[in-house]
Design a protein around this motif. Structure first.
Motif, PDB file in Angstrom:
ATOM      1  N   PHE A  72       0.847  -1.192   0.000  1.00  0.00           N
ATOM      2  CA  PHE A  72       0.000   0.000   0.000  1.00  0.00           C
ATOM      3  C   PHE A  72       0.880   1.239   0.000  1.00  0.00           C
ATOM      4  N   ASN A  73       0.709   2.077  -1.039  1.00  0.00           N
ATOM      5  CA  ASN A  73       1.445   3.337  -1.121  1.00  0.00           C
ATOM      6  C   ASN A  73       0.586   4.420  -0.490  1.00  0.00           C
ATOM      7  N   LEU A  74       1.017   4.917   0.634  1.00  0.00           N
ATOM      8  CA  LEU A  74       0.251   5.897   1.400  1.00  0.00           C
ATOM      9  C   LEU A  74       0.125   7.220   0.654  1.00  0.00           C
ATOM     10  N   GLU A  75       1.171   7.619  -0.048  1.00  0.00           N
ATOM     11  CA  GLU A  75       1.166   8.917  -0.736  1.00  0.00           C
ATOM     12  C   GLU A  75       0.235   8.942  -1.947  1.00  0.00           C
ATOM     13  N   SER A  76       0.041   7.803  -2.602  1.00  0.00           N
ATOM     14  CA  SER A  76      -0.770   7.792  -3.829  1.00  0.00           C
ATOM     15  C   SER A  76      -2.263   7.594  -3.568  1.00  0.00           C
ATOM     16  N   SER A  77      -2.655   7.440  -2.306  1.00  0.00           N
ATOM     17  CA  SER A  77      -4.071   7.225  -2.005  1.00  0.00           C
ATOM     18  C   SER A  77      -4.819   8.548  -2.061  1.00  0.00           C
ATOM     19  N   GLU A  78      -5.833   8.622  -2.921  1.00  0.00           N
ATOM     20  CA  GLU A  78      -6.584   9.871  -3.119  1.00  0.00           C
ATOM     21  C   GLU A  78      -7.656  10.070  -2.067  1.00  0.00           C
ATOM     22  N   TYR A  79      -8.145   9.004  -1.466  1.00  0.00           N
ATOM     23  CA  TYR A  79      -9.270   9.109  -0.553  1.00  0.00           C
ATOM     24  C   TYR A  79      -8.847   9.568   0.842  1.00  0.00           C
ATOM     25  N   LEU A  80      -7.554   9.650   1.122  1.00  0.00           N
ATOM     26  CA  LEU A  80      -7.078  10.150   2.403  1.00  0.00           C
ATOM     27  C   LEU A  80      -6.610  11.595   2.250  1.00  0.00           C
ATOM     28  N   SER A  81      -6.992  12.440   3.198  1.00  0.00           N
ATOM     29  CA  SER A  81      -6.541  13.832   3.159  1.00  0.00           C
ATOM     30  C   SER A  81      -5.079  13.900   3.609  1.00  0.00           C
ATOM     31  N   ASP A  82      -4.453  15.043   3.372  1.00  0.00           N
ATOM     32  CA  ASP A  82      -3.048  15.214   3.764  1.00  0.00           C
ATOM     33  C   ASP A  82      -2.874  15.088   5.278  1.00  0.00           C
ATOM     34  N   GLU A  83      -3.854  15.581   6.015  1.00  0.00           N
ATOM     35  CA  GLU A  83      -3.817  15.495   7.474  1.00  0.00           C
ATOM     36  C   GLU A  83      -3.876  14.034   7.937  1.00  0.00           C
ATOM     37  N   GLU A  84      -4.784  13.255   7.318  1.00  0.00           N
ATOM     38  CA  GLU A  84      -4.912  11.835   7.660  1.00  0.00           C
ATOM     39  C   GLU A  84      -3.647  11.067   7.280  1.00  0.00           C
ATOM     40  N   LYS A  85      -3.055  11.412   6.135  1.00  0.00           N
ATOM     41  CA  LYS A  85      -1.814  10.752   5.714  1.00  0.00           C
ATOM     42  C   LYS A  85      -0.702  11.006   6.725  1.00  0.00           C
ATOM     43  N   LEU A  86      -0.635  12.230   7.232  1.00  0.00           N
ATOM     44  CA  LEU A  86       0.391  12.581   8.210  1.00  0.00           C
ATOM     45  C   LEU A  86       0.190  11.808   9.514  1.00  0.00           C
ATOM     46  N   ILE A  87      -1.076  11.699   9.958  1.00  0.00           N
ATOM     47  CA  ILE A  87      -1.378  10.946  11.185  1.00  0.00           C
ATOM     48  C   ILE A  87      -0.984   9.482  11.016  1.00  0.00           C
ATOM     49  N   ILE A  88      -1.371   8.894   9.881  1.00  0.00           N
ATOM     50  CA  ILE A  88      -1.053   7.489   9.620  1.00  0.00           C
ATOM     51  C   ILE A  88       0.454   7.287   9.538  1.00  0.00           C
ATOM     52  N   LYS A  89       1.140   8.221   8.877  1.00  0.00           N
ATOM     53  CA  LYS A  89       2.582   8.099   8.720  1.00  0.00           C
ATOM     54  C   LYS A  89       3.294   8.138  10.068  1.00  0.00           C
ATOM     55  N   THR A  90       2.827   8.987  10.973  1.00  0.00           N
ATOM     56  CA  THR A  90       3.482   9.062  12.285  1.00  0.00           C
ATOM     57  C   THR A  90       3.166   7.835  13.139  1.00  0.00           C
ATOM     58  N   LYS A  91       1.922   7.340  13.080  1.00  0.00           N
ATOM     59  CA  LYS A  91       1.556   6.192  13.912  1.00  0.00           C
ATOM     60  C   LYS A  91       2.138   4.876  13.387  1.00  0.00           C
ATOM     61  N   LEU A  92       2.320   4.780  12.077  1.00  0.00           N
ATOM     62  CA  LEU A  92       2.812   3.530  11.482  1.00  0.00           C
ATOM     63  C   LEU A  92       4.235   3.666  10.947  1.00  0.00           C
ATOM     64  N   GLU A  93       5.019   4.596  11.505  1.00  0.00           N
ATOM     65  CA  GLU A  93       6.338   4.848  10.949  1.00  0.00           C
ATOM     66  C   GLU A  93       7.259   3.632  11.008  1.00  0.00           C
ATOM     67  N   ASN A  94       7.112   2.768  12.019  1.00  0.00           N
ATOM     68  CA  ASN A  94       7.973   1.586  12.069  1.00  0.00           C
ATOM     69  C   ASN A  94       7.471   0.457  11.180  1.00  0.00           C
ATOM     70  N   ARG A  95       6.296   0.588  10.589  1.00  0.00           N
ATOM     71  CA  ARG A  95       5.798  -0.433   9.666  1.00  0.00           C
ATOM     72  C   ARG A  95       6.033  -0.049   8.211  1.00  0.00           C
ATOM     73  N   LEU A  96       6.392   1.211   7.957  1.00  0.00           N
ATOM     74  CA  LEU A  96       6.645   1.678   6.593  1.00  0.00           C
ATOM     75  C   LEU A  96       8.096   1.408   6.227  1.00  0.00           C
ATOM     76  N   ASP A  97       8.325   1.072   4.950  1.00  0.00           N
ATOM     77  CA  ASP A  97       9.698   0.874   4.513  1.00  0.00           C
ATOM     78  C   ASP A  97      10.311   2.210   4.106  1.00  0.00           C
TER      79      ASP A  97
END
Length: 136
Positions: free
Chosen positions: A38-63
């Protein structure tokens, strides 16, 4: 906004490979292990704010490229494993977007403090009475 299954299937990519575990000789010839990417940046249905929240909470799961990998190999069926990876992704997104309510610190009631101090003094008296009397 949490995406539904169809929106997720448009964005994610699947990789299949042979999985270990149960299945006997079937394991050696069928690619039933499924990896969802799953590419977090290419998802259109998530707002930039939601992407930032997800990125911070799942930072150790992202490559290093910002991709989220979810693997399922429990079932012998590739289709069931695909469904499980999609369900895991939806659950992960739901849990990461939940905002925790900040706790309001409350004052400790005076009665509770007095009760604690009374119990402490009773306990101290009980232990003091167990001692042998000293000859001072």
């Amino acid at each position: 906004m949490i995406p539904n299954r169809e929106e997720i299937l448009k964005v994610v990519t699947f990789k299949t490979s042979r999985s270990g575990g149960k299945g006997g000789q079937n394991v050696n010839k069928v690619s039933s292990k499924v990896e969802l990417i799953f590419n977090l940046e290419s998802s259109e249905y998530l707002s930039d704010e939601e992407k930032l929240i997800i990125k911070t909470k799942l930072e150790n799961r992202l490559d290093s490229e910002g991709l989220l990998h979810i693997i399922s190999q429990e079932d012998r069926s590739q289709l069931l494993n695909k469904e499980k990876t999609v369900a895991k992704l939806i659950d992960l997104l739901k849990r990461s977007l939940v905002v925790q309510i900040k706790r309001k610190p409350t004052k400790i009631p005076k009665a509770v403090i007095q009760k604690r101090l009374k119990n402490k003094s009773i306990n101290a008296e009980r232990k003091e009475s167990r001692k042998k009397p000293g000859f001072d």
